[in-house]
Write a protein that holds these residues in place. Structure first.
Motif, PDB file in Angstrom:
ATOM      1  N   UNK A  28       7.206   8.570  38.421  1.00 63.32           N
ATOM      2  CA  UNK A  28       5.765   8.379  37.853  1.00 63.32           C
ATOM      3  C   UNK A  28       4.732   8.579  38.801  1.00 63.32           C
ATOM      4  N   UNK A  29       5.038   8.607  40.170  1.00 67.49           N
ATOM      5  CA  UNK A  29       4.117   8.715  40.975  1.00 67.49           C
ATOM      6  C   UNK A  29       3.912  10.163  41.417  1.00 67.49           C
ATOM      7  N   UNK A  30       4.695  11.049  40.789  1.00 64.99           N
ATOM      8  CA  UNK A  30       4.542  12.570  41.317  1.00 64.99           C
ATOM      9  C   UNK A  30       3.882  12.893  39.829  1.00 64.99           C
ATOM     10  N   UNK A  31       2.804  13.637  40.013  1.00 62.72           N
ATOM     11  CA  UNK A  31       1.860  14.141  38.836  1.00 62.72           C
ATOM     12  C   UNK A  31       2.855  15.216  37.979  1.00 62.72           C
ATOM     13  N   UNK A  32       3.674  15.901  38.661  1.00 64.46           N
ATOM     14  CA  UNK A  32       4.513  17.149  37.898  1.00 64.46           C
ATOM     15  C   UNK A  32       5.564  16.233  37.270  1.00 64.46           C
ATOM     16  N   UNK A  33       6.101  15.603  37.737  1.00 61.68           N
ATOM     17  CA  UNK A  33       7.344  14.876  37.104  1.00 61.68           C
ATOM     18  C   UNK A  33       6.741  13.980  36.007  1.00 61.68           C
ATOM     19  N   UNK A  34       5.671  13.376  36.222  1.00 63.70           N
ATOM     20  CA  UNK A  34       5.043  12.422  35.258  1.00 63.70           C
ATOM     21  C   UNK A  34       4.760  13.320  33.789  1.00 63.70           C
ATOM     22  N   UNK A  35       4.033  14.507  33.992  1.00 65.29           N
ATOM     23  CA  UNK A  35       3.927  15.153  33.130  1.00 65.29           C
ATOM     24  C   UNK A  35       5.163  15.839  32.246  1.00 65.29           C
ATOM     25  N   UNK A  36       6.125  15.924  33.081  1.00 63.89           N
ATOM     26  CA  UNK A  36       7.448  16.457  32.502  1.00 63.89           C
ATOM     27  C   UNK A  36       8.024  15.485  31.571  1.00 63.89           C
ATOM     28  N   UNK A  37       8.176  14.013  32.277  1.00 69.46           N
ATOM     29  CA  UNK A  37       8.919  13.173  31.514  1.00 69.46           C
ATOM     30  C   UNK A  37       8.310  12.297  30.376  1.00 69.46           C
ATOM     31  N   UNK A  38       7.005  12.109  30.690  1.00 68.04           N
ATOM     32  CA  UNK A  38       6.349  11.401  29.482  1.00 68.04           C
ATOM     33  C   UNK A  38       6.365  11.740  28.010  1.00 68.04           C
ATOM     34  N   UNK A  39       6.415  13.118  27.895  1.00 71.10           N
ATOM     35  CA  UNK A  39       6.686  13.462  26.491  1.00 71.10           C
ATOM     36  C   UNK A  39       7.996  13.082  25.940  1.00 71.10           C
ATOM     37  N   UNK A  40       9.043  13.198  26.743  1.00 68.70           N
ATOM     38  CA  UNK A  40      10.370  12.803  26.251  1.00 68.70           C
ATOM     39  C   UNK A  40      10.602  11.094  26.205  1.00 68.70           C
ATOM     40  N   UNK A  41       9.859  10.760  26.956  1.00 69.23           N
ATOM     41  CA  UNK A  41       9.911   8.998  26.915  1.00 69.23           C
ATOM     42  C   UNK A  41       9.033   8.493  25.744  1.00 69.23           C
ATOM     43  N   UNK A  42       8.070   9.349  25.169  1.00 65.34           N
ATOM     44  CA  UNK A  42       6.929   8.865  23.946  1.00 65.34           C
ATOM     45  C   UNK A  42       7.842   9.275  23.150  1.00 65.34           C
ATOM     46  N   UNK A  43       8.535  10.357  22.960  1.00 65.84           N
ATOM     47  CA  UNK A  43       9.345  10.668  21.816  1.00 65.84           C
ATOM     48  C   UNK A  43      10.319   9.867  21.285  1.00 65.84           C
ATOM     49  N   UNK A  44      11.097   9.425  22.428  1.00 67.24           N
ATOM     50  CA  UNK A  44      12.140   8.484  22.441  1.00 67.24           C
ATOM     51  C   UNK A  44      12.044   6.939  21.835  1.00 67.24           C
ATOM     52  N   UNK A  45      10.825   6.622  22.486  1.00 65.41           N
ATOM     53  CA  UNK A  45      10.278   5.231  22.206  1.00 65.41           C
ATOM     54  C   UNK A  45       9.669   5.006  20.677  1.00 65.41           C
TER      55      UNK A  45
END
Length: 241
Positions: A149-166
């Motif tokens: 979450x501290x890496x902007x690129x990884x954050x942008x990559x994983x947040x949509x997946x987390x949001x979808x699953x939650x």
């Protein structure tokens, strides 16, 4: 693309273990599990769309859209004694998939292993989650390292997946008229899981006419990482339920 990733596929498997990842998780979470099991055990993990080898595919936002597709692929596989194991969100996906498998008449699915999830839904609708809410929820469980979450690129990559699953699991409700499972049910819980207690897990006994057992491990929501060998062996042990 296939929902099923075979981490080990023996020519004549004695049993098949199908693993369903948690919210934000992927099939690679179970990649090392074959080393804990007899070579005769086929180890399969479910690969949800929108991640790893299916990164270019759209995410699936509802249980009713996701579980029938997984069930259809499992029905198409050669019938051998099969155990479904799901962790957290994956436990609910595995349960809903098994309902559809049994409704289709399949009788080789012998056990559902429910890890890190209670049966009862939240008492109220979950509020909308901001990005920071989602990150806090995920990191509190211990499954995703803070550096992601501290890496902007990884954050942008994983947040949509987390949001979808939650969103999927927040909106999911088990049908009150769901038929009881014929397969046995095993619950697996960490003794310090902030979201489900061993007592909560006992509620799963109501969903089956088959055998029911429960096991408690030392650890938090992701207790199964340090206890992977024991969990994998329990899941497929025909004497453990």
């Amino acid at each position: 693309m296939s929902y099923l990733v075979r981490h080990r596929s023996p020519a004549d498997p004695a049993v098949r273990l199908v693993c369903f990842p948690h919210a934000g998780g992927s099939a690679s979470f179970f990649r090392d599990w074959p080393r804990h099991l007899d070579p005769s055990v086929e180890v399969v993990a479910v690969r949800y769309p929108g991640r790893e080898g299916r990164f270019g595919e759209p995410l699936v936002p509802t249980m009713d859209a996701l579980s029938p597709q997984i069930a259809a692929e499992l029905l198409a596989a050669p019938p051998v004694p099969t155990v479904l194991l799901g962790h957290s969100m994956g436990a609910a996906v595995a349960y809903e998939s098994l309902l559809r498998l049994e409704a289709a008449g399949a009788d080789h699915f012998t056990r559902l292993c429910v890890s890190g999830r209670g049966l009862a839904p939240p008492t109220a609708e979950a509020p909308p989650r901001t990005d920071e809410d989602l990150i806090a929820a995920v990191t509190s469980l211990g499954g995703t390292h803070a550096e992601v979450w501290n890496d902007p690129d990884l954050r942008e990559l994983f947040l949509p997946i987390i949001r979808n699953d939650y969103r999927l699991i927040d909106e999911y409700r088990r049908r009150e008229d769901a038929p009881p499972l014929r397969a046995g049910v095993m619950t697996l819980t960490g003794d310090r899981d902030p979201h489900v207690t061993p007592l909560d897990a006992q509620d799963w006994s109501a969903v089956t006419t088959g055998a029911f057992t429960s096991h408690v491990f030392e650890g938090d929501h992701f207790y199964l990482i340090p206890h992977a060998a024991q969990v994998a062996r329990l899941a497929v042990d025909r004497h453990s339920a």
